[in-house]
Design a protein around this motif. Sequence first.
Motif, PDB file in Angstrom:
ATOM      1  N   THR A  42      37.910  28.156  48.692  1.00 49.90           N
ATOM      2  CA  THR A  42      37.642  28.605  47.333  1.00 49.90           C
ATOM      3  C   THR A  42      38.584  29.748  46.995  1.00 49.90           C
ATOM      4  O   THR A  42      39.077  30.439  47.889  1.00 49.90           O
ATOM      5  N   PRO A  44      38.857  33.080  44.260  1.00 52.03           N
ATOM      6  CA  PRO A  44      38.106  33.860  43.268  1.00 52.03           C
ATOM      7  C   PRO A  44      38.838  33.930  41.935  1.00 52.03           C
ATOM      8  O   PRO A  44      40.044  34.174  41.877  1.00 52.03           O
ATOM      9  N   ASP A  49      34.033  31.676  41.796  1.00 52.11           N
ATOM     10  CA  ASP A  49      35.064  31.026  42.597  1.00 52.11           C
ATOM     11  C   ASP A  49      35.313  29.608  42.090  1.00 52.11           C
ATOM     12  O   ASP A  49      34.413  28.956  41.547  1.00 52.11           O
TER      13      ASP A  49
END
Length: 318
Positions: A42, A44, A49
Amino acid sequence: MPLHSEVKEFINTVVKTGDTFNWNGLAKGLPLPDGAASLATTIPVEGGDIPATVFDVAGEQLHEKSVLIYIPGGGFCPYLKDAHNHACATMAKTADCRVIMIEPHTVKAPGQVADACSAIKHIMKNLVTFNIKPNCIALGGDSSGANLALSAALDLSNEGISLQHLVLISGTYDLTMNTTNEQEETYKSQYKDFESKDILSEEMFDAMFEAYLPEGWGKNDPRVSPYFRENDIRNLRDSETSVSLLVSEFDGVRHQTHQLADRLNACGVRYTLEVVPGQTHSGLLNRRMVPTAPNPAEYAGKAVEEVLSPIEYSRQWD
C-alpha cells in the motif's frame, strides 16, 4: 499488416456472445510470465492508503533499478486492476526495471489524479525503500490510465517535479472524442468493422464518462481531457520529459494518440510513436485469447529500457 487472426477470432467471440465487458476480464488470473514476481503493498495518500503492486524479475527485488510507475486503465473504474498483472510483469521483465502499479481509489475526478500524484511523490521521496535509481523514473498507463498518467505528469510538472519519461498506451486524452487530424478517417476505416461498433461503442464511453465526471464538469474540461492543456504540455519540454506513445493498429481510439503526437510536436516535446501491428485496443489485456499476437506490454517495456537504461546517475545521500 491485417488484423491478427487470433485477435479477429477473439473479437468475433465477444460480438457473438454480446457480453461487451467479458473481454475485459480475460486477463484476470493469468499467471505471471516465467521469472517474474510480484508483491502487494500500500502507498499512503491523502485520505488513506491506496493498493499497489510491485513487479520485478524474480530474485532481483533488492537490486537498485529504474522504475515505471503504472496506472491501469479500465474506463476510470478500479475493476480492471487485476487484469493488468500479467502486462505489468511483462513490462518489468522486458525493461529489466521495477514496475509499481498504483490503484487510485477515488471514483470521481479529480480525485484519481490527486491520488496518483500523492503516490508518485511518496515513491520519489522513498527511493531507497523501493530500491529505485534516482533520475530513472517513468510514469505510464493504458487507455483511461494513460489519461490519468498524462494529467498527473502535467500537475507534477506545474509543481516543479519532473519525471524522466512517460509511456502512454492507447490513451483517451480528449473525452469529447472529437479530436481529429488529417489521417483520422483512414484509421476509422481500418477499425470500424472490428471494435469501434461492437466493443468500443459510444454508449460504453458515455456510461464510463458519466460515472467519472463530477456534476457540472464538461468532457472538454482540461482537468479530465489533458489534450487541451497546451501550456502545461510545454512544461514537459522545459523539464526534458520524453514521451513514448503506443497505440494498436486497429484501435478504436487510435486517432487520439496521433492527435496528441501532433500536440507534443507543436509544443516541442520529445516523443516517439509506435503502432502495434494487427492489434486492437484490448491488446494489452487479452493475452489468454491471443497468446501469439503482438504484445503491447513488450513494446512498452522496450520503450522504457531504451530511454532509462542509458541514463547516468549518482546517489545523493543526505
